[in-house]
Design a protein around this motif. Structure first.
Motif, PDB file in Angstrom:
ATOM      1  N   ALA A 138      -1.070 -45.106  44.261  1.00  0.00           N
ATOM      2  CA  ALA A 138       0.312 -45.332  44.701  1.00  0.00           C
ATOM      3  C   ALA A 138       1.267 -45.212  43.511  1.00  0.00           C
ATOM      4  O   ALA A 138       2.348 -44.622  43.626  1.00  0.00           O
ATOM      5  CB  ALA A 138       0.436 -46.708  45.356  1.00  0.00           C
ATOM      6  N   ALA A 139       0.860 -45.754  42.363  1.00  0.00           N
ATOM      7  CA  ALA A 139       1.710 -45.664  41.169  1.00  0.00           C
ATOM      8  C   ALA A 139       1.875 -44.193  40.770  1.00  0.00           C
ATOM      9  O   ALA A 139       2.980 -43.745  40.448  1.00  0.00           O
ATOM     10  CB  ALA A 139       1.090 -46.461  40.023  1.00  0.00           C
ATOM     11  N   LEU A 140       0.772 -43.449  40.848  1.00  0.00           N
ATOM     12  CA  LEU A 140       0.831 -42.028  40.469  1.00  0.00           C
ATOM     13  C   LEU A 140       1.717 -41.220  41.421  1.00  0.00           C
ATOM     14  O   LEU A 140       2.440 -40.325  40.980  1.00  0.00           O
ATOM     15  CB  LEU A 140      -0.577 -41.442  40.441  1.00  0.00           C
ATOM     16  CG  LEU A 140      -1.259 -41.558  39.081  1.00  0.00           C
ATOM     17  CD1 LEU A 140      -2.719 -41.158  39.185  1.00  0.00           C
ATOM     18  CD2 LEU A 140      -0.547 -40.689  38.047  1.00  0.00           C
ATOM     19  N   ASP A 141       1.673 -41.539  42.707  1.00  0.00           N
ATOM     20  CA  ASP A 141       2.539 -40.839  43.669  1.00  0.00           C
ATOM     21  C   ASP A 141       3.999 -41.018  43.284  1.00  0.00           C
ATOM     22  O   ASP A 141       4.786 -40.078  43.309  1.00  0.00           O
ATOM     23  CB  ASP A 141       2.323 -41.387  45.092  1.00  0.00           C
ATOM     24  CG  ASP A 141       1.017 -40.880  45.692  1.00  0.00           C
ATOM     25  OD1 ASP A 141       0.433 -39.932  45.119  1.00  0.00           O
ATOM     26  OD2 ASP A 141       0.581 -41.429  46.729  1.00  0.00           O
ATOM     27  N   ARG A 142       4.338 -42.246  42.931  1.00  0.00           N
ATOM     28  CA  ARG A 142       5.723 -42.563  42.560  1.00  0.00           C
ATOM     29  C   ARG A 142       6.120 -41.782  41.297  1.00  0.00           C
ATOM     30  O   ARG A 142       7.206 -41.204  41.213  1.00  0.00           O
ATOM     31  CB  ARG A 142       5.809 -44.078  42.330  1.00  0.00           C
ATOM     32  CG  ARG A 142       7.114 -44.607  41.860  1.00  0.00           C
ATOM     33  CD  ARG A 142       8.005 -45.021  43.028  1.00  0.00           C
ATOM     34  NE  ARG A 142       9.320 -45.453  42.557  1.00  0.00           N
ATOM     35  CZ  ARG A 142      10.364 -44.649  42.412  1.00  0.00           C
ATOM     36  NH1 ARG A 142      10.272 -43.374  42.715  1.00  0.00           N
ATOM     37  NH2 ARG A 142      11.513 -45.114  41.967  1.00  0.00           N
ATOM     38  N   VAL A 143       5.215 -41.763  40.323  1.00  0.00           N
ATOM     39  CA  VAL A 143       5.491 -41.076  39.058  1.00  0.00           C
ATOM     40  C   VAL A 143       5.625 -39.565  39.276  1.00  0.00           C
ATOM     41  O   VAL A 143       6.529 -38.925  38.736  1.00  0.00           O
ATOM     42  CB  VAL A 143       4.373 -41.388  38.028  1.00  0.00           C
ATOM     43  CG1 VAL A 143       4.514 -40.532  36.783  1.00  0.00           C
ATOM     44  CG2 VAL A 143       4.398 -42.867  37.657  1.00  0.00           C
ATOM     45  N   ARG A 144       4.753 -39.007  40.118  1.00  0.00           N
ATOM     46  CA  ARG A 144       4.820 -37.558  40.381  1.00  0.00           C
ATOM     47  C   ARG A 144       6.128 -37.191  41.073  1.00  0.00           C
ATOM     48  O   ARG A 144       6.708 -36.147  40.808  1.00  0.00           O
ATOM     49  CB  ARG A 144       3.643 -37.130  41.271  1.00  0.00           C
ATOM     50  CG  ARG A 144       2.320 -37.149  40.539  1.00  0.00           C
ATOM     51  CD  ARG A 144       1.219 -36.505  41.384  1.00  0.00           C
ATOM     52  NE  ARG A 144      -0.074 -36.631  40.734  1.00  0.00           N
ATOM     53  CZ  ARG A 144      -1.051 -37.435  41.143  1.00  0.00           C
ATOM     54  NH1 ARG A 144      -0.903 -38.169  42.226  1.00  0.00           N
ATOM     55  NH2 ARG A 144      -2.188 -37.494  40.482  1.00  0.00           N
ATOM     56  N   GLU A 145       6.585 -38.083  41.946  1.00  0.00           N
ATOM     57  CA  GLU A 145       7.850 -37.861  42.643  1.00  0.00           C
ATOM     58  C   GLU A 145       8.999 -37.797  41.617  1.00  0.00           C
ATOM     59  O   GLU A 145       9.841 -36.888  41.660  1.00  0.00           O
ATOM     60  CB  GLU A 145       8.047 -39.041  43.607  1.00  0.00           C
ATOM     61  CG  GLU A 145       9.148 -38.916  44.606  1.00  0.00           C
ATOM     62  CD  GLU A 145       9.325 -40.247  45.358  1.00  0.00           C
ATOM     63  OE1 GLU A 145      10.281 -40.354  46.105  1.00  0.00           O
ATOM     64  OE2 GLU A 145       8.509 -41.184  45.168  1.00  0.00           O
ATOM     65  N   ILE A 146       8.998 -38.746  40.681  1.00  0.00           N
ATOM     66  CA  ILE A 146      10.065 -38.807  39.673  1.00  0.00           C
ATOM     67  C   ILE A 146      10.027 -37.569  38.772  1.00  0.00           C
ATOM     68  O   ILE A 146      11.051 -36.928  38.512  1.00  0.00           O
ATOM     69  CB  ILE A 146       9.917 -40.097  38.825  1.00  0.00           C
ATOM     70  CG1 ILE A 146      10.153 -41.338  39.700  1.00  0.00           C
ATOM     71  CG2 ILE A 146      10.865 -40.079  37.637  1.00  0.00           C
ATOM     72  CD1 ILE A 146       9.704 -42.645  39.060  1.00  0.00           C
ATOM     73  N   ILE A 147       8.828 -37.197  38.321  1.00  0.00           N
ATOM     74  CA  ILE A 147       8.718 -36.046  37.413  1.00  0.00           C
ATOM     75  C   ILE A 147       9.022 -34.745  38.157  1.00  0.00           C
ATOM     76  O   ILE A 147       9.721 -33.864  37.645  1.00  0.00           O
ATOM     77  CB  ILE A 147       7.314 -36.001  36.764  1.00  0.00           C
ATOM     78  CG1 ILE A 147       7.136 -37.238  35.880  1.00  0.00           C
ATOM     79  CG2 ILE A 147       7.135 -34.712  35.955  1.00  0.00           C
ATOM     80  CD1 ILE A 147       5.800 -37.324  35.174  1.00  0.00           C
TER      81      ILE A 147
END
Ligand code: CDP
Length: 204
Positions: free
Chosen positions: A189-198
């Motif tokens: 879930a944390a990675l999904d959020r980070v990928r969205e931002i990047i």
């Protein structure tokens, strides 16, 4: 292409896992800046003076993950990290790394505030001290390093306090950083959020 992702936050919050995954996903080079301070701390534990140790640092020093990831070296790292002269010796290398062609992700405590204030993406990854201590305890246990949960929590708290209260480049979220609290979040879930931002930043 120059594209810098700065990921800061306290011990065992998930910075390392997130940084590695992001580097892999987007083909960016990755620098775990904590390893620089750990390598200096390790040299100091062998008897060198902190500034001399920082100046003597070689690429090979960083490739001994086993000896650098112990609780003793973590504490030594946070002790040398309060010294402005030590931080200054490590500055150029980190800034050059951040600007390498092809892009880079750096994780640490002061990347978004001091090392790369102009980073394209700034994240502050955090979690409760209890959650972080539990993760670090499990990591150390898996490596066969015998420590108690209580000791790991005390170490994490001592390091958090020292890292946040020092005068030189204290650990603090940059004003323009996105904070991600992973206390109750899976790594996916944390990675999904980070990928969205990047992803949004790369499109822009
Ligand atoms: O892996 P963990 O999060 O436990 O720590 P680390 O990232 O390896 O960092 C070890 C210590 O180095 C920290 O407690 C800080 O005192 C220091 N450090 C720092 O001052 N600035 C950085 N950019 C990275 C680490």
């Amino acid at each position: 292409m120059i594209f810098t992702v700065a990921i800061d936050g306290p011990a065992a919050a998930g910075k390392g896992t997130i940084s590695k995954a992001v580097a892999q996903d987007y083909g960016l080079a990755h620098l775990d800046t904590g390893l620089l301070y750990r390598a200096v701390g390790w040299r100091v534990l062998q008897g060198e003076a902190p500034v001399a140790a920082a100046m003597a640092l070689e690429a090979g020093d960083l490739s001994h993950d086993d000896r650098l990831r112990t609780p003793e070296v973590a504490q030594a790292a946070s002790e040398v990290a309060v010294l402005p002269e030590v931080r200054e010796k490590l500055l150029d290398f980190q800034r050059k790394f951040a600007r390498r062609d092809g892009g880079a992700v750096l994780d640490g405590r002061d990347i978004g505030t001091v090392i790369c204030p102009d980073a394209d993406v700034k994240l502050f990854v955090t979690a409760s001290a209890d959650a972080r201590a539990e993760r670090r305890f499990l990591e150390l246990e898996a490596k066969g390093i015998g420590v108690s949960r209580a000791q790991v929590l005390a170490d994490v708290q001592a390091r958090d306090a020292r890292d946040s209260s020092r005068d030189a480049a204290p650990m603090v979220a940059a004003e323009d950083a996105v904070t991600i609290d992973t206390t109750n979040m899976s790594i996916e879930a944390a990675l999904d959020r980070v990928r969205e931002i990047i992803g949004l930043k790369l499109q822009a």
